[in-house]
Scaffold this motif. Structure first.
Motif, mmCIF file in Angstrom:
data_model
loop_
_atom_site.group_PDB
_atom_site.id
_atom_site.type_symbol
_atom_site.label_atom_id
_atom_site.label_comp_id
_atom_site.label_asym_id
_atom_site.label_seq_id
_atom_site.Cartn_x
_atom_site.Cartn_y
_atom_site.Cartn_z
ATOM 1 N N ILE A 126 0.860 -1.180 0.000
ATOM 2 C CA ILE A 126 0.000 0.000 0.000
ATOM 3 C C ILE A 126 0.897 1.231 0.000
ATOM 4 O O ILE A 126 1.858 1.317 0.779
ATOM 5 C CB ILE A 126 -0.956 -0.004 1.192
ATOM 6 N N ILE A 127 0.583 2.170 -0.888
ATOM 7 C CA ILE A 127 1.307 3.427 -0.981
ATOM 8 C C ILE A 127 0.517 4.495 -0.227
ATOM 9 O O ILE A 127 -0.700 4.596 -0.397
ATOM 10 C CB ILE A 127 1.471 3.868 -2.450
ATOM 11 N N ILE A 128 1.187 5.299 0.580
ATOM 12 C CA ILE A 128 0.545 6.438 1.224
ATOM 13 C C ILE A 128 1.292 7.697 0.817
ATOM 14 O O ILE A 128 2.481 7.845 1.097
ATOM 15 C CB ILE A 128 0.513 6.308 2.753
ATOM 16 N N MET B 59 -3.476 11.828 9.867
ATOM 17 C CA MET B 59 -4.476 10.898 9.339
ATOM 18 C C MET B 59 -3.809 9.705 8.657
ATOM 19 O O MET B 59 -4.248 8.558 8.807
ATOM 20 C CB MET B 59 -5.405 11.630 8.368
ATOM 21 N N ALA B 60 -2.744 9.971 7.906
ATOM 22 C CA ALA B 60 -2.022 8.883 7.250
ATOM 23 C C ALA B 60 -1.501 7.881 8.271
ATOM 24 O O ALA B 60 -1.504 6.669 8.029
ATOM 25 C CB ALA B 60 -0.874 9.447 6.426
ATOM 26 N N GLY B 61 -1.055 8.392 9.426
ATOM 27 C CA GLY B 61 -0.531 7.509 10.456
ATOM 28 C C GLY B 61 -1.571 6.542 10.994
ATOM 29 O O GLY B 61 -1.264 5.376 11.282
ATOM 30 N N VAL B 62 -2.806 7.005 11.104
ATOM 31 C CA VAL B 62 -3.883 6.122 11.568
ATOM 32 C C VAL B 62 -4.118 5.008 10.560
ATOM 33 O O VAL B 62 -4.196 3.822 10.915
ATOM 34 C CB VAL B 62 -5.183 6.918 11.796
ATOM 35 N N GLU C 110 -11.179 12.096 14.063
ATOM 36 C CA GLU C 110 -10.128 13.105 14.040
ATOM 37 C C GLU C 110 -8.887 12.571 14.714
ATOM 38 O O GLU C 110 -8.954 11.695 15.577
ATOM 39 C CB GLU C 110 -10.590 14.394 14.717
ATOM 40 N N LYS C 111 -7.754 13.090 14.275
ATOM 41 C CA LYS C 111 -6.471 12.710 14.878
ATOM 42 C C LYS C 111 -5.627 13.964 15.005
ATOM 43 O O LYS C 111 -5.272 14.598 14.013
ATOM 44 C CB LYS C 111 -5.763 11.678 13.996
ATOM 45 N N LEU D 174 -3.200 5.568 -1.166
ATOM 46 C CA LEU D 174 -3.957 6.490 -0.329
ATOM 47 C C LEU D 174 -3.353 7.888 -0.435
ATOM 48 O O LEU D 174 -2.190 8.104 -0.071
ATOM 49 C CB LEU D 174 -3.933 6.024 1.127
ATOM 50 N N VAL D 175 -4.133 8.834 -0.939
ATOM 51 C CA VAL D 175 -3.696 10.223 -1.015
ATOM 52 C C VAL D 175 -4.129 10.894 0.287
ATOM 53 O O VAL D 175 -5.311 11.142 0.505
ATOM 54 C CB VAL D 175 -4.300 10.939 -2.239
ATOM 55 N N ALA D 176 -3.165 11.168 1.147
ATOM 56 C CA ALA D 176 -3.468 11.668 2.494
ATOM 57 C C ALA D 176 -2.894 13.057 2.722
ATOM 58 O O ALA D 176 -2.610 13.440 3.863
ATOM 59 C CB ALA D 176 -2.930 10.692 3.541
ATOM 60 N N VAL D 177 -2.748 13.829 1.638
ATOM 61 C CA VAL D 177 -2.254 15.203 1.771
ATOM 62 C C VAL D 177 -3.395 16.123 2.194
ATOM 63 O O VAL D 177 -4.567 15.750 2.185
ATOM 64 C CB VAL D 177 -1.638 15.696 0.441
ATOM 65 N N ALA D 178 -3.040 17.356 2.553
ATOM 66 C CA ALA D 178 -4.043 18.343 2.948
ATOM 67 C C ALA D 178 -4.897 18.768 1.761
ATOM 68 O O ALA D 178 -4.504 18.601 0.595
ATOM 69 C CB ALA D 178 -3.348 19.569 3.545
#
Length: 256
Positions: free
Chosen positions: A6-8, A14-17, A102-103, A52-56
């Motif tokens: 899996i690519i993040i 949020m990515a860490g969760v 939320e994180k 997973l695109v986890a940018v702002a």
């Protein structure tokens, strides 16, 4: 059998969760940070399970415009303020999850309500989050997804923008400032109609927003992104020739 990687993209809170959940489910996880070349990573891992695109929110368009070809069928988006045109303009068809936990830095995650997801990878997201005790559910249609995205947008924008004026928690906002909340929510809904070129039942959306309020009554209305959210909303309203009186009044009062 060994699971695919899996690519993040983006390694914030949020990515860490999600990374924790993916690892618990046995997926190898490869991060892509700002300093890394995604094309190089894609040449090394051309067929991941998902990306997973986890940018702002402010960075998502730049990321989507540069997604490696090999990864385009495996994308997952989780940002707030999303609507279908955000990915359709890039000819993409991602899995999308509306995140309702939320994180914050230095704190563990906090769940408000179940997070709905739709797309080819939705079942993986639901199972992954379940592995770390975060509730999620799989949607059955693109229409359901659009409604859920608008609900989240109404929640985020209404609480943030009204919070600029009155502060407090979401329960206090509704209890003490229902008229203001309805006015802001109504204008946000009108903006969502313009942006999505769809119509929505205003009361159904407000009821869904209140359901989320009940999920965490003590949730603070105003995060640090609130001024930027108000500015973006007004910029979009101007672009679409929409006069949002209440939002303009709050901007004149609360923005420097």
């Amino acid at each position: 059998m060994k699971k695919k990687s899996i690519i993040i993209i983006g390694m914030g809170e949020m990515a860490g969760v999600f990374a924790r959940g993916f690892l618990r489910c046995g997926f190898p996880v490869t991060p892509v940070t700002r300093q890394m070349d995604s094309q190089q990573v894609a040449s090394e891992i051309p067929d991941p399970e998902l990306v997973l695109v986890a940018v702002a929110e402010k960075d998502v368009q730049a990321v989507l415009s540069n997604i490696p070809q090999q990864w385009q069928e495996s994308l997952v988006l989780l940002q707030n303020e999303l609507l279908p045109n955000d990915w359709l303009q890039h000819q993409l068809n991602p899995t999308v999850i509306s995140v309702w936990f939320e994180k914050k830095k230095g704190q563990d995650y906090k769940v408000l309500i179940a997070s709905p997801a739709y797309g080819d990878k939705a079942n993986i997201l639901v199972d992954t989050l379940a592995s770390i005790d975060i509730s999620a559910r799989e949607l059955q249609s693109a229409d359901e997804l659009l409604f859920e995205l608008v609900v989240k947008n109404v929640y985020i924008l209404t609480t943030n923008i009204a919070g600029l004026k009155v502060g407090g928690t979401v329960s206090e906002l509704w209890k003490n400032h229902e008229a203001l909340t309805r006015s802001v929510a109504g204008e946000i809904i009108e903006l969502q109609k313009k942006l999505s070129t769809q119509s929505f039942d205003t009361e159904k959306l407000i009821d869904a927003m209140l359901f989320a309020f009940d999920g965490d009554p003590d949730h603070n209305c105003m995060g640090r992104s609130a001024p930027d959210r108000l500015k973006r909303a007004l910029q979009l309203a101007e672009k679409h020739q929409l006069n949002l009186t209440t939002l303009n009044d709050i901007a004149s009062e609360c923005l420097l």
